[in-house]
Design an enzyme around this catalytic site. Structure first.
Site, mmCIF file in Angstrom:
data_model
loop_
_atom_site.group_PDB
_atom_site.id
_atom_site.type_symbol
_atom_site.label_atom_id
_atom_site.label_comp_id
_atom_site.label_asym_id
_atom_site.label_seq_id
_atom_site.Cartn_x
_atom_site.Cartn_y
_atom_site.Cartn_z
ATOM 1 N N ASP A 95 0.871 -1.185 0.000
ATOM 2 C CA ASP A 95 0.000 0.000 0.000
ATOM 3 C C ASP A 95 0.906 1.233 0.000
ATOM 4 O O ASP A 95 1.529 1.565 1.013
ATOM 5 C CB ASP A 95 -0.898 0.006 1.243
ATOM 6 N N LYS A 158 -6.565 3.218 -3.351
ATOM 7 C CA LYS A 158 -6.973 3.246 -1.941
ATOM 8 C C LYS A 158 -7.214 4.692 -1.554
ATOM 9 O O LYS A 158 -6.394 5.569 -1.865
ATOM 10 C CB LYS A 158 -5.861 2.606 -1.097
ATOM 11 N N LYS A 187 -10.132 0.427 -2.736
ATOM 12 C CA LYS A 187 -10.041 0.109 -1.312
ATOM 13 C C LYS A 187 -10.408 1.370 -0.544
ATOM 14 O O LYS A 187 -9.711 2.382 -0.647
ATOM 15 C CB LYS A 187 -8.619 -0.346 -0.940
HETATM 16 O O1 LIG Z 1 -5.351 1.716 5.822
HETATM 17 C C1 LIG Z 1 -6.129 1.883 6.722
HETATM 18 C C2 LIG Z 1 -6.152 3.041 7.609
HETATM 19 O O2 LIG Z 1 -4.908 3.309 8.169
HETATM 20 C C3 LIG Z 1 -7.162 2.806 8.650
HETATM 21 O O3 LIG Z 1 -7.718 4.005 8.986
HETATM 22 P P1 LIG Z 1 -8.724 4.096 10.214
HETATM 23 O O4 LIG Z 1 -7.854 4.089 11.447
HETATM 24 O O5 LIG Z 1 -9.420 5.377 10.006
HETATM 25 O O6 LIG Z 1 -9.616 2.889 10.186
#
Ligand SMILES: O=C[C@H](O)COP(=O)(O)O
Length: 225
Positions: A95, A158, A187
């Site tokens: 990612d 993403k 994503k």
């Molecule tokens: O890739 C995912 C994010 O870092 C998660 O974000 P979040 O803490 O808002 O769920």
């Protein structure tokens, strides 16, 4: 139960807090493997450990690159990628944060070349590009969406690192999905906290989900997990 399993296969369960301990990450990875989440996303220095913990399971490991700000030169991002490539096929997904500074400077050729350079290096892994939609205008989402749609080897766009200060919105996902017209999967991440959030993002075009609330989301359906 099959529905729950299908749901878990759409979630990259994420734990990237700066102050997270090794014990917390170990507990998190164990529970994520039990739940059969799609991947776990852990702090980069614990990726090798996560790979050993997920061996022979259905859960992969995503590593974050250029995280969370994305403005590293391409060569630095490629060196980071090579570091995790050496850990073998257990690092299933990469990612990578896009250079938002270049995008905001209108340097679209630089942006496109960066994505292509990353894609060349990641041809045998799942490549997700983090574009940080909460920081983009509608025009910028459409423009980066069109570029992404044309890059071979890019698997997912993403929406957010989860560290940019604002959550992803349904409008941002809808605009991205409209622009890419199914050429790339999406994503959705950054602010996905509940089953209701997940459902509203599925409706506008989300394919998989990055969330630090994966376990609490599935416990809404199955409290024993
Ligand atoms: O890739 C995912 C994010 O870092 C998660 O974000 P979040 O803490 O808002 O769920």
């Amino acid at each position: 139960m099959d529905l729950l399993r299908d749901l878990c296969r759409t979630i990259d369960n994420t734990l990237l807090r700066q102050d997270v301990s090794v014990v917390e990450v170990e507990e998190f990875v164990s529970r994520s493997v039990e739940a059969r989440f799609r991947t776990v996303v852990v702090p980069p220095w614990m990726v090798a450990h996560a790979v050993s913990m997920t061996e022979n399971s259905e859960t992969g490991v995503s590593v974050v690159i250029g995280f969370p700000l994305g403005y590293h030169p391409l060569g630095v991002k490629l060196t980071e990628i090579d570091h995790y490539m050496e850990m073998g096929a257990g690092v299933t997904d990469f990612d990578v944060v896009l250079n938002l500074s270049a995008l905001k400077s209108g340097m679209w050729d630089y942006v496109e070349n960066e994505i292509k350079g990353l894609s060349d290096r990641l041809s045998d892994r799942v490549f997700k590009l983090i574009i940080e939609t909460p920081l983009l205008s509608e025009d910028e989402i459409r423009k980066i969406g069109r570029i992404c749609a044309g890059v071979d080897g890019l698997d997912y766009v993403k929406t957010s690192s989860g560290f940019c200060g604002s959550p992803t919105t349904e409008d941002q996902v809808r605009i991205l999905a409209e622009t890419m017209m199914g050429e790339k999967r999406i994503k959705v991440s950054g602010g996905v906290r509940s089953m209701a959030d997940l459902e509203r993002f599925v409706v506008v075009g989300g394919d998989v989900f990055g969330t630090s609330s994966g376990l609490s989301i599935i416990r809404e359906t199955c409290p024993v997990l």
